[in-house]
Design an enzyme around this catalytic site. Structure first.
Site, short mmCIF file in Angstrom:
data_model
loop_
_atom_site.label_atom_id
_atom_site.label_comp_id
_atom_site.label_asym_id
_atom_site.label_seq_id
_atom_site.Cartn_x
_atom_site.Cartn_y
_atom_site.Cartn_z
N TRP A 102 1.00 -1.31 0.18
CA TRP A 102 0.00 0.06 0.08
C TRP A 102 0.87 1.37 -0.02
CZ3 TRP A 102 -4.32 -0.46 -2.09
CH2 TRP A 102 -5.09 -1.46 -1.99
N ASP A 172 -1.29 6.67 6.11
CA ASP A 172 -2.41 6.01 5.71
C ASP A 172 -2.77 5.01 6.75
OD1 ASP A 172 -4.25 4.09 4.35
OD2 ASP A 172 -2.80 3.53 2.82
N LYS A 196 -12.51 -1.04 7.07
CA LYS A 196 -11.84 -2.02 7.95
C LYS A 196 -12.09 -1.99 9.33
CE LYS A 196 -8.92 -2.34 4.10
NZ LYS A 196 -8.07 -1.59 3.18
C1 LIG Z 1 -7.69 -1.32 2.23
C2 LIG Z 1 -6.46 -0.25 2.12
C3 LIG Z 1 -6.29 0.72 1.10
C4 LIG Z 1 -7.02 0.81 -0.05
O1 LIG Z 1 -8.60 1.43 0.40
P1 LIG Z 1 -9.50 1.85 -0.72
O2 LIG Z 1 -10.44 2.51 0.28
O3 LIG Z 1 -10.47 0.54 -1.35
O4 LIG Z 1 -9.04 2.80 -1.62
C5 LIG Z 1 -5.06 1.60 1.18
N1 LIG Z 1 -4.30 1.71 1.99
C6 LIG Z 1 -4.29 0.42 2.98
C7 LIG Z 1 -3.44 0.50 4.11
C8 LIG Z 1 -5.52 -0.56 3.03
O5 LIG Z 1 -5.44 -1.32 4.05
#
Ligand SMILES: *Cc1c(COP(=O)(O)O)cnc(C)c1O
Length: 360
Positions: A102, A172, A196
């Protein structure tokens, strides 16, 4: 379908109490005789809901007053672009710390907007281990430094906040938000897709320090501009009202069980149980260094693709769902976000013991 536990990495399981409340008031929200998804987002009742959700989230996560909380759309990936649009000067540059899928994907998207330097922060070797995190000597030449404290796919978590001196740190937190205490004041900006740890897909939370708002590039579309979103209560266009409502219920629920201290204790206990079992087993392996083992996403493998596939199939039949690892990695992954009760982890371990015995 009595005993199903859902280990999905996202969209992930929701707290049962929240789903029950949503079900119970689905046809008649706040005595309106309609559902929450059928009312104006600018109406009095919905405006009250968003104000309460703001207040509850700020309280839960201990957000300092000089930060705004925006409820946006477009997921974490939308922010991969919005962050450089808002924070990267036309001739500036940003530093991206690469710890896995990511953080690398975020860096790739940012390259469309300007000069990006990238540093691999994983040590060489079979074990996934994060190197030292002191960037204070180089960070200040950058408009911001970006990292991902929990790599959802590999199950690598970074518990220490990188030292970037006075530079702007961007995180993030899609798969770690509200899972443990963090010092928000060390960050310039935090973002997370809701699906999540916070609620259903559709909402993206951005926590941004006041001084970083109002610096977007001229061409930034208004939905991606933190200033226009702040000035319109995150409603420059129609927000995903039902997803927002569910997030609001999750925040209330988390406060009712004791807030972040209690959530963190539960998450530590769940992760410890599972990693202790993995450490004591010679049938399953996890390749993450102890200091970087994710509390949210626990990866493991039998070391044999066929056996892994058999494991996933039999686990699914036993009510333990979505344990298949991400396609880029294979193996298994148990995502044990806030909503996963410890009973789910206990059931998983019981199944793992039985499977190991039968297939050793
Ligand atoms: C799931 C995830 C993403 C992607 O998220 P979207 O909302 O589908 O764009 C980005 N970074 C991390 C760390 C994630 O777990």
């Amino acid at each position: 379908m009595a005993n199903v536990f859902n280990f999905s990495a996202g969209p992930a399981m929701m707290p049962k109490a929240v789903l029950e409340q949503a079900q119970q008031e689905l046809l008649n929200w706040q005595g309106q005789g309609t559902s929450v998804m059928e009312v104006s987002h600018r109406g009095k009742l919905f405006m009250e809901l968003i104000a309460q959700s703001q207040a509850d989230f700020r309280k839960l996560y201990n957000i300092p007053e000089n930060y705004q909380v925006l409820f946006l759309q477009g997921g974490a990936r939308g922010q991969f672009a919005a962050i450089p649009m808002n924070l990267l000067r036309e001739n500036g540059k940003a530093l991206y710390l690469n710890s896995g899928h990511w953080s690398a994907t975020a860096a790739k998207e940012a390259r469309s907007f300007g000069e990006i330097d990238e540093i691999n922060i994983l040590e060489a070797g079979d074990e996934l281990k994060v190197k030292s995190l002191d960037f204070s000597d180089i960070a200040e030449q950058y408009d911001y430094v970006h990292y991902c404290p929990n790599e959802t796919i590999s199950g690598v978590e970074i518990f220490d906040v990188p030292n970037v001196g006075n530079a702007v740190l961007v995180g993030d937190l899609s798969s770690t938000i509200l899972s443990r205490k963090i010092d928000i004041s060390k960050f310039g900006l935090i973002y997370a897709g809701a699906q999540k740890n916070l609620g259903p897909a559709g909402i993206t939370i951005v926590i941004v320090r006041d001084d970083l708002i109002g610096k977007a590039r001229k061409a930034t579309p208004s939905i991606w501009n933190y200033e226009t979103q702040k000035n319109s209560d995150s409603m420059i266009n129609t927000p995903p009202t039902f997803a927002w409502y569910l997030c609001a219920l999750v925040f209330k629920h988390l406060l009712s069980i004791g807030g972040l201290p209690e959530i963190e204790q539960r998450n530590l206990a769940k992760a410890k149980l599972l990693y202790d079992y993995l450490d004591g087993s010679d049938f399953y392996q996890n390749n993450v260094a102890k200091a970087n083992r994710s509390l949210m996403n626990v990866t493991f493998t039998t070391g044999n693709d066929e056996l892994n596939a058999k494991f996933v199939a039999e686990a699914t039949a036993a009510g333990l769902q979505a344990l298949k690892g991400h396609k880029v990695l294979g193996g298994m992954r148990a995502s044990i976000y806030n909503a996963m009760p410890i009973e789910g982890v206990q059931a998983l371990i019981q199944f793992m013991q039985k499977f190991a015995k039968e297939n050793a």
